[in-house]
Design an enzyme around this catalytic site. Sequence first.
Site, PDB file in Angstrom:
ATOM      1  N   ASP A  89     -29.177 -47.205   7.544  1.00 60.89           N
ATOM      2  CA  ASP A  89     -29.333 -48.072   6.377  1.00 60.89           C
ATOM      3  C   ASP A  89     -28.445 -49.300   6.621  1.00 60.89           C
ATOM      4  OD1 ASP A  89     -26.727 -47.319   5.802  1.00 60.89           O
ATOM      5  OD2 ASP A  89     -27.143 -46.622   3.771  1.00 60.89           O
ATOM      6  N   CYS A 117     -25.201 -44.353   8.505  1.00 59.66           N
ATOM      7  CA  CYS A 117     -25.113 -45.014   7.202  1.00 59.66           C
ATOM      8  C   CYS A 117     -23.640 -45.360   6.990  1.00 59.66           C
ATOM      9  CB  CYS A 117     -25.702 -44.145   6.083  1.00 59.66           C
ATOM     10  SG  CYS A 117     -24.874 -42.577   5.779  1.00 59.66           S
ATOM     11  N   THR A 119     -21.154 -43.753   5.503  1.00 61.47           N
ATOM     12  CA  THR A 119     -20.279 -42.605   5.793  1.00 61.47           C
ATOM     13  C   THR A 119     -20.861 -41.647   6.816  1.00 61.47           C
ATOM     14  OG1 THR A 119     -21.338 -41.384   4.015  1.00 61.47           O
ATOM     15  CG2 THR A 119     -19.336 -42.627   3.438  1.00 61.47           C
ATOM     16  N   HIS A 149     -23.020 -24.925  20.054  1.00 62.09           N
ATOM     17  CA  HIS A 149     -23.083 -23.721  19.216  1.00 62.09           C
ATOM     18  C   HIS A 149     -24.163 -23.764  18.137  1.00 62.09           C
ATOM     19  CE1 HIS A 149     -18.697 -22.244  20.149  1.00 62.09           C
ATOM     20  NE2 HIS A 149     -19.417 -22.468  21.243  1.00 62.09           N
ATOM     21  N   HIS A 195     -25.090 -17.359  19.921  1.00 60.07           N
ATOM     22  CA  HIS A 195     -25.319 -18.402  18.920  1.00 60.07           C
ATOM     23  C   HIS A 195     -26.752 -18.405  18.412  1.00 60.07           C
ATOM     24  CE1 HIS A 195     -21.349 -19.793  19.794  1.00 60.07           C
ATOM     25  NE2 HIS A 195     -21.657 -19.881  21.077  1.00 60.07           N
TER      26      HIS A 195
HETATM   27  C1  RB5 Z   1     -24.567 -47.420   0.982  1.00 60.85           C
HETATM   28  O1  RB5 Z   1     -23.722 -48.217   0.227  1.00 60.85           O
HETATM   29  C2  RB5 Z   1     -23.920 -46.082   1.231  1.00 60.85           C
HETATM   30  O2  RB5 Z   1     -23.904 -45.334   0.060  1.00 60.85           O
HETATM   31  C3  RB5 Z   1     -24.643 -45.342   2.330  1.00 60.85           C
HETATM   32  O3  RB5 Z   1     -24.638 -46.117   3.479  1.00 60.85           O
HETATM   33  C4  RB5 Z   1     -24.069 -44.016   2.753  1.00 60.85           C
HETATM   34  O4  RB5 Z   1     -22.711 -44.114   3.014  1.00 60.85           O
HETATM   35  C5  RB5 Z   1     -24.401 -42.877   1.922  1.00 60.85           C
HETATM   36  O5  RB5 Z   1     -24.053 -41.732   2.218  1.00 60.85           O
END
Ligand code: RB5
Length: 153
Positions: free
Chosen positions: A15, A72, A74, A105, A140
Amino acid sequence: MSETKNQKPIALAADHGGYELKEAIKSHLADLGLAAEDYGTFGTESCDYPDFAARACKAVQQGSSDFAILCCGTGVGMSMCANKMHGIRACCCSDSFSAEFTRRHNDANALCLGGRVVGPGLACTIVDAFLGAAYEGGRHQRRVDKMMALENQ
Ligand code: RB5
């Protein structure tokens, strides 16, 4: 990198929060001579990570890619989406040890990274650890089978 069975393109998606990291990883894969298929997003305009997770994970489900790399902000949203798709075993990693062992694993087939968590250098090292490790099977497999059975609950 020697363990990578990859002859198929690695499915990439991001994203807006992971776009720049995806681009860095795409360059890194190209430097390594590994093919990639980019499922977007293609800029920094705000968009919804589930749409892009689904596109790349479908390529894995359909067998056109063995692995997806999803970025993304995070890495967490991407991993949540990917793990809702049948047959996908995604791990959100910010360290190389986890990336290596989720292949060895858990037979992970999707690696998720946070563009606001890891820089491009560390991310590429994590990618190398993931792609360079092979699933060990053996004891596993029973656990992975049980994990996949949870999809039906
Ligand atoms: C976008 O602002 C953010 O929420 C997305 O990139 C991500 O981190 C969501 O998990």
